[in-house]
Design an enzyme around this catalytic site. Sequence first.
Site, mmCIF file in Angstrom:
data_model
loop_
_atom_site.group_PDB
_atom_site.id
_atom_site.type_symbol
_atom_site.label_atom_id
_atom_site.label_comp_id
_atom_site.label_asym_id
_atom_site.label_seq_id
_atom_site.Cartn_x
_atom_site.Cartn_y
_atom_site.Cartn_z
ATOM 1 N N SER A 73 0.829 -1.207 0.000
ATOM 2 C CA SER A 73 0.000 0.000 0.000
ATOM 3 C C SER A 73 0.868 1.265 0.000
ATOM 4 O O SER A 73 1.648 1.485 -0.915
ATOM 5 C CB SER A 73 -0.958 -0.044 1.195
ATOM 6 O OG SER A 73 -2.002 0.876 1.064
ATOM 7 N N ASP A 91 -6.013 -3.809 -1.970
ATOM 8 C CA ASP A 91 -4.924 -3.444 -1.066
ATOM 9 C C ASP A 91 -4.217 -4.667 -0.474
ATOM 10 O O ASP A 91 -4.852 -5.570 0.067
ATOM 11 C CB ASP A 91 -5.509 -2.605 0.075
ATOM 12 C CG ASP A 91 -4.448 -1.825 0.833
ATOM 13 O OD1 ASP A 91 -3.451 -2.428 1.263
ATOM 14 O OD2 ASP A 91 -4.624 -0.605 1.008
#
Length: 295
Positions: A38, A185
């Site tokens: 991320s 993610d």
Amino acid sequence: MRIDAVFSGGGVKAYAYIGVLESIEKHQLELERVAGTSAGAIISALIAARYTYTEIEQIIRELNVKLFMDPPILTKYFPFMKWGFLYFQMGINKGDKLEEWLTEILAAKNIRTFKDLNEGYLKIVASDLSLGRLVVFPDDLMPHYGLDPNLFPVAKAVRMSAGFPYFFMPKKLPGKTNNKSIIVDGGLLSNFPLWIFGRKKQLRPVLGVKLTEKDEMLNEPQIITNALNMFHALFLTMKKAHDMRYISKAEEDKILFIPVHDLAATDFNLSEEKKMELAAIGKEAADQFLRGWSG
């Protein structure tokens, strides 16, 4: 001394990485291989592209993260439609602006696909919801999706890793079947992939940088009394369980914990003062840790 580094996710909390990188340079440490999830993937990509600390600081400080909020244009005129997009497209923001920014920034250093990077020097973690597995870019592109990493854009991999569920619409990745995989993610399955460079035959010391408080790594029981509690516990379990399987007490001496709290990962309304505060927190924690770290 040359080292490898792994950066955790954390959304806008990653402004603390500015201070961490300043401290790393101050202690005359050179980053070689890098990996991240991320927000950690974004920082890792900049480092792998050979941006200097000074350049990264300027890029991050000048960045207006609100630009990454790019809902479909129809929601501007019909606000209620955002719920339709959330349901059918599984997210509110398209994430195109984030990928475009990454593409431009990396292209300035002539980095477009993984072919343009030193082999093995950048690893990005994402989550494949369709196959129910963790994905490491570029390693998994050929074996699991039949895609040539030499042709796969680095910016797209980072965008996938930073695709916070529901906030960004998930990206789709074609595979070996007719069905495309839904990628979100990487923090969903491994927010702190300290395991990624392995434990055997390490070429250099590995520094883990985690946006959290040290106590978070302890397996404290969750108090679950209702459905909301259970949903929160489910999400935390997904984020922590895989990483804690690989992180032992013996490895704590290689983890730099950055104490950031009371801040949402997607709080894009940060003031300049808060950004500076996060950078200062990162530098202070890194200075204290690196003074006694021998690698």
